[in-house]
Design an enzyme around this catalytic site. Structure first.
Site, mmCIF file in Angstrom:
data_model
loop_
_atom_site.group_PDB
_atom_site.id
_atom_site.type_symbol
_atom_site.label_atom_id
_atom_site.label_comp_id
_atom_site.label_asym_id
_atom_site.label_seq_id
_atom_site.Cartn_x
_atom_site.Cartn_y
_atom_site.Cartn_z
ATOM 1 N N ARG A 76 -1.580 -1.394 16.621
ATOM 2 C CA ARG A 76 -0.445 -0.576 17.058
ATOM 3 C C ARG A 76 -0.206 0.643 16.168
ATOM 4 O O ARG A 76 -0.013 1.755 16.671
ATOM 5 C CB ARG A 76 0.852 -1.408 17.079
ATOM 6 C CG ARG A 76 1.051 -2.184 18.345
ATOM 7 C CD ARG A 76 1.841 -3.428 18.080
ATOM 8 N NE ARG A 76 1.014 -4.321 17.298
ATOM 9 C CZ ARG A 76 0.176 -5.226 17.846
ATOM 10 N NH1 ARG A 76 0.129 -5.376 19.135
ATOM 11 N NH2 ARG A 76 -0.596 -5.970 17.086
ATOM 12 N N THR A 77 -0.170 0.436 14.852
ATOM 13 C CA THR A 77 0.207 1.554 13.978
ATOM 14 C C THR A 77 -0.810 2.682 14.099
ATOM 15 O O THR A 77 -0.446 3.842 14.291
ATOM 16 C CB THR A 77 0.338 1.077 12.514
ATOM 17 O OG1 THR A 77 1.211 -0.046 12.490
ATOM 18 C CG2 THR A 77 0.905 2.167 11.633
ATOM 19 N N LYS A 105 -19.376 3.633 -0.384
ATOM 20 C CA LYS A 105 -20.272 4.116 -1.452
ATOM 21 C C LYS A 105 -19.561 4.132 -2.795
ATOM 22 O O LYS A 105 -20.107 4.594 -3.791
ATOM 23 C CB LYS A 105 -20.761 5.530 -1.128
ATOM 24 C CG LYS A 105 -21.509 5.642 0.183
ATOM 25 C CD LYS A 105 -21.935 7.097 0.404
ATOM 26 C CE LYS A 105 -22.463 7.322 1.804
ATOM 27 N NZ LYS A 105 -22.566 8.756 2.108
ATOM 28 N N ARG A 126 -2.984 3.396 5.334
ATOM 29 C CA ARG A 126 -2.711 1.957 5.164
ATOM 30 C C ARG A 126 -3.698 1.417 4.145
ATOM 31 O O ARG A 126 -4.899 1.665 4.247
ATOM 32 C CB ARG A 126 -2.857 1.206 6.485
ATOM 33 C CG ARG A 126 -2.754 -0.302 6.288
ATOM 34 C CD ARG A 126 -2.668 -1.073 7.572
ATOM 35 N NE ARG A 126 -1.372 -0.915 8.210
ATOM 36 C CZ ARG A 126 -1.009 -1.566 9.310
ATOM 37 N NH1 ARG A 126 -1.855 -2.406 9.893
ATOM 38 N NH2 ARG A 126 0.176 -1.382 9.839
ATOM 39 N N HIS A 154 6.502 -0.813 4.816
ATOM 40 C CA HIS A 154 5.928 -0.279 6.056
ATOM 41 C C HIS A 154 7.046 0.553 6.707
ATOM 42 O O HIS A 154 7.648 0.148 7.691
ATOM 43 C CB HIS A 154 5.508 -1.449 6.948
ATOM 44 C CG HIS A 154 4.645 -1.094 8.118
ATOM 45 N ND1 HIS A 154 4.440 0.204 8.551
ATOM 46 C CD2 HIS A 154 3.930 -1.880 8.960
ATOM 47 C CE1 HIS A 154 3.632 0.178 9.605
ATOM 48 N NE2 HIS A 154 3.315 -1.064 9.873
HETATM 49 C C1 NCD Z 1 2.605 -5.418 10.789
HETATM 50 C C2 NCD Z 1 1.920 -5.022 9.504
HETATM 51 O O1 NCD Z 1 0.799 -4.505 9.513
HETATM 52 O O2 NCD Z 1 2.557 -5.200 8.464
HETATM 53 N N1 NCD Z 1 1.951 -4.939 11.919
HETATM 54 C C3 NCD Z 1 2.333 -3.732 12.437
HETATM 55 O O3 NCD Z 1 2.122 -2.704 11.833
HETATM 56 N N2 NCD Z 1 2.988 -3.727 13.604
HETATM 57 C C4 NCD Z 1 2.938 -6.848 10.883
HETATM 58 C C5 NCD Z 1 1.867 -7.878 10.711
HETATM 59 O O4 NCD Z 1 0.696 -7.569 10.485
HETATM 60 O O5 NCD Z 1 2.222 -9.054 10.813
#
Ligand code: NCD
Length: 327
Positions: A76-77, A105, A126, A154
């Site tokens: 999703r993100t 590398k 991320r 997040h």
């Molecule tokens: C979350 C995350 O990556 O922290 N996912 C997201 O971005 N919607 C939650 C999760 O992974 O449980």
């Protein structure tokens, strides 16, 4: 270190719009937000929703480039950031799987960031390490958006979570919000709990002992003067809740898989539980879900998690426009 403009604003282009307070800013933690700039962002997100529903896209960010750099899995993100930039008329460099990049590398995070910022105007990152986005931001001349730093924060998820609460229930002040599941490793909870501190809400944290909310987050919530309760059993509070925010147990964060198994399925939100809840409440989840929400409640009007996921698109459109000086 980045050379920033005198006012701490990074270089992102001409003709900025400062209204949001996010122009040229890194987005690292929800601690950066105020009620005023959130209200502004949510209004812009409403406009983005209207644009997408009516015409699908606009050329607001035409000519701008976003780099999406993910060292951890995402559906999703990453895809909502890519869709957001695309629907705003911009382009994307997607590095969704760093194993196909020079990271394999042995390239360091600062060097990877330096590379991407020479091609892009803003970078979404991320990374498995707490604080990685802050480190990246210190090197980068372009804005860094934290899309999850290990078990840290997040912030963009918390924005869309709060926006969903506002859209679903029409307000935030006065609500009783419970967060349930893996409160220890769940970074979305760490960000949302901190963000909710700015509102007059009461919070209940529901988890087994080993997955309790970290002390530093708990102390921030208490210092903000919020009413806080902790319990193992969601039944204790279900009848009083306006929001039940459910999270998955974060398997990948456990060193000891036996410990994971011991808490993996400790609760399930099902029809029976929902039957005890108010008629006007919402069940939310950042997703992905594993077993913690029964598919049987997906069609209940209180199940808001798919609408929540869609809201991620509008919030990220609003945020990109704001950071690039167009909102
Ligand atoms: C979350 C995350 O990556 O922290 N996912 C997201 O971005 N919607 C939650 C999760 O992974 O449980």
């Amino acid at each position: 270190m980045a050379t920033k403009l005198g006012n701490g604003i990074k270089t992102v282009g001409l003709a900025p719009n400062f209204q949001s307070g996010f122009y040229g800013q890194d987005i690292i933690s929800v601690r950066q937000f105020t009620r005023e700039n959130l209200a502004h962002l949510f209004r812009v997100a409403d406009e983005m929703r209207a644009v997408v529903k009516r015409v699908g896209s606009t050329d607001l960010l035409k000519g701008h480039v976003l780099a999406v750099l993910f060292y951890e899995p995402s559906t999703r993100t990453s895809s909502s950031f890519i869709a957001a930039m695309t629907r705003l008329g911009g382009s994307v460099i997607p590095i969704n799987e760093v194993k196909f990049s020079s990271v394999t590398k042995g390239e360091s995070l600062p060097d990877t960031i330096r590379t991407l910022e020479s091609y892009a105007d803003v970078i979404v990152l991320r990374h498995p390490d707490v604080g990685a986005s802050q480190v990246a931001a210190e090197y980068a001349h372009k804005p860094i958006i934290n899309a999850g730093d290990g078990v840290g924060e997040h912030p963009t998820q918390a924005l869309l979570d709060l926006y969903t609460i506002q859209s679903e229930l029409g307000k935030i002040d006065g609500l009783h919000v419970a967060m349930a599941g893996d409160l220890r490793y769940g970074r979305t909870v760490h960000s949302l709990a901190r963000l909710l501190c700015m509102y007059d809400v009461s919070m209940t944290f529901v988890s087994p002992e080993i997955l309790r909310l970290p002390l530093d987050v708990m102390n921030e919530v208490k210092a903000a003067g919020r009413t806080v309760r902790e319990t193992y059993d969601v039944h204790d509070v279900i009848a009083d809740l306006d929001v039940l925010y459910v999270t998955r147990v974060q398997r990948e964060r456990f060193a000891d898989q036996a410990q994971y198994e011991s808490v993996a399925d400790y609760y399930v939100v099902d029809l029976e539980l929902i039957g005890m809840a108010k008629e006007k409440m919402v069940v939310m989840h950042p997703l992905p879900r594993v077993n913690e929400i029964s598919y049987a409640i997906d069609n209940d009007p209180r199940a808001a998690y798919f609408r929540q996921m869609e809201n991620g698109l509008y919030i990220r459109m609003a945020l990109l426009a704001a950071v690039l000086g167009k909102a």
